[in-house]
Write a protein that holds these residues in place. Structure first.
Motif, PDB file in Angstrom:
ATOM      1  N   ASN A 137       0.851  -1.179   0.000  1.00  0.00           N
ATOM      2  CA  ASN A 137       0.000   0.000   0.000  1.00  0.00           C
ATOM      3  C   ASN A 137       0.897   1.243   0.000  1.00  0.00           C
ATOM      4  O   ASN A 137       1.795   1.364   0.835  1.00  0.00           O
ATOM      5  N   PHE A 138       0.652   2.163  -0.908  1.00  0.00           N
ATOM      6  CA  PHE A 138       1.473   3.379  -1.000  1.00  0.00           C
ATOM      7  C   PHE A 138       1.557   4.131   0.337  1.00  0.00           C
ATOM      8  O   PHE A 138       2.622   4.627   0.703  1.00  0.00           O
ATOM      9  N   ILE A 139       0.446   4.199   1.066  1.00  0.00           N
ATOM     10  CA  ILE A 139       0.465   4.913   2.352  1.00  0.00           C
ATOM     11  C   ILE A 139       1.382   4.206   3.346  1.00  0.00           C
ATOM     12  O   ILE A 139       2.157   4.844   4.063  1.00  0.00           O
ATOM     13  N   TYR A 140       1.305   2.868   3.381  1.00  0.00           N
ATOM     14  CA  TYR A 140       2.208   2.110   4.263  1.00  0.00           C
ATOM     15  C   TYR A 140       3.663   2.414   3.883  1.00  0.00           C
ATOM     16  O   TYR A 140       4.504   2.660   4.739  1.00  0.00           O
ATOM     17  N   LYS A 141       3.938   2.391   2.585  1.00  0.00           N
ATOM     18  CA  LYS A 141       5.313   2.618   2.123  1.00  0.00           C
ATOM     19  C   LYS A 141       5.857   3.956   2.619  1.00  0.00           C
ATOM     20  O   LYS A 141       6.917   4.013   3.239  1.00  0.00           O
TER      21      LYS A 141
END
Length: 306
Positions: A179-183
């Motif tokens: 997930n981009f937000i997790y990254k």
């Protein structure tokens, strides 16, 4: 009515992240579907599966992005070509011959801001000079993006192909590493650049509907507008991790710690909005489909009630 048309859908890449979500959605909608077992580069295997299942539509989320990130592709160029170029062409060709509609989950990471498509100031929602569907990729900073730009131009010749340009895909599972937000929440430092992004829980059902409508050509498959890294991380702190802190650095500093360049851009979503006028702008979509559900799961109360 397109939505009641009897579709049979074969999904390539069904064991992957987006492919898995797609299969779940198809099953929940009661649409006959099957996850293909062949790898894209095995054309004979793909053709055998197509002839056995006889789908009306093929949707592919298969390919290589590289683990843990696109830097992997720099040192694995043949594997990257095999999956992202040869494989996608195999599928475009095999479906064309059989009159099957083909939806390819491609990427919008083939563009970068330039003089005619300038970067909006961080915090701006609509820059208004996004790249359009008929624009050709201008970003060759990573081998991944280079192959994706090549294959997009090649499959454009096939009249049965819908190519969805996905960017920085996001779901409400903020503990999932792709997930981009997790990254960005787990990087030591982040750049702060406005970008077009794809909120999957809102947009994935639209991908199915577009396939049913048999739309073809390129489709900028991102929510309207742009959002910056800092805006995303401020939402992350507000809704999910109250003590979260982050630190910015410049593109020049980022370049020191990555092997391949990263794409930053705004995509024009006029075509998507024409098909789906109800689509939310990126910031509103993040709040509704990502951060509010993630907050409710973690804390048991809707954040909007706080």
């Amino acid at each position: 009515d397109a939505s009641t048309m009897s579709a049979r859908i074969m999904v390539f890449g069904s064991s992957g992240w987006i492919g898995g979500m797609l299969m779940k959605m198809l099953e929940e909608n009661g649409i006959p579907c099957m996850g293909a077992k062949s790898r894209l580069e095995d054309k004979a295997g793909c053709e055998r599966e197509l002839d056995e299942f006889k789908p009306t539509h093929v949707m592919s989320c298969a390919g290589v992005t590289g683990r843990p990130n696109v830097d992997w592709c720099e040192d694995h160029q043949i594997e990257t070509i095999r999956a992202n170029v040869v494989g996608v062409l195999n599928l475009a060709d095999a479906t064309f011959v059989r009159n099957i509609h083909f939806t390819n989950f491609g990427t919008g990471c083939i563009f970068e801001f330039d003089a005619t498509h300038p970067m909006p100031t961080p915090g701006t929602r609509f820059g208004g000079s996004g790249f359009k569907e008929d624009d050709k990729g201008n970003f060759k900073g990573s081998y991944y993006s280079k192959t994706k730009g090549m294959v997009e131009e090649l499959i454009a010749a096939y009249p049965n192909v819908l190519n969805l340009r996905v960017r920085m895909p996001i779901t409400d599972d903020l503990e999932f590493s792709r997930n981009f937000i997790y990254k960005i929440a787990h990087y030591k430092k982040v750049v702060n650049i406005p970008n077009s992004m794809t909120v999957l829980p809102e947009l994935l059902p639209m991908a199915l509907e577009m396939a049913k409508r048999r739309l073809t050509g390129n489709m900028n498959f991102t929510n309207p507008g742009v959002v910056s890294h800092n805006e995303c991380l401020d939402l992350y702190r507000k809704y999910y991790e109250p003590n979260f802190k982050y630190e910015n650095f410049s593109l020049e500093e980022q370049a020191q710690v990555i092997k391949a360049g990263r794409s930053n851009n705004e995509l024009d979503t006029t075509r998507l909005q024409t098909e789906f006028p109800e689509v939310l702008d990126i910031y509103s979509s993040l709040v509704k489909y990502v951060f509010e559900p993630a907050h409710a799961r973690k804390f048991g109360t809707p954040r909007s009630a706080l």
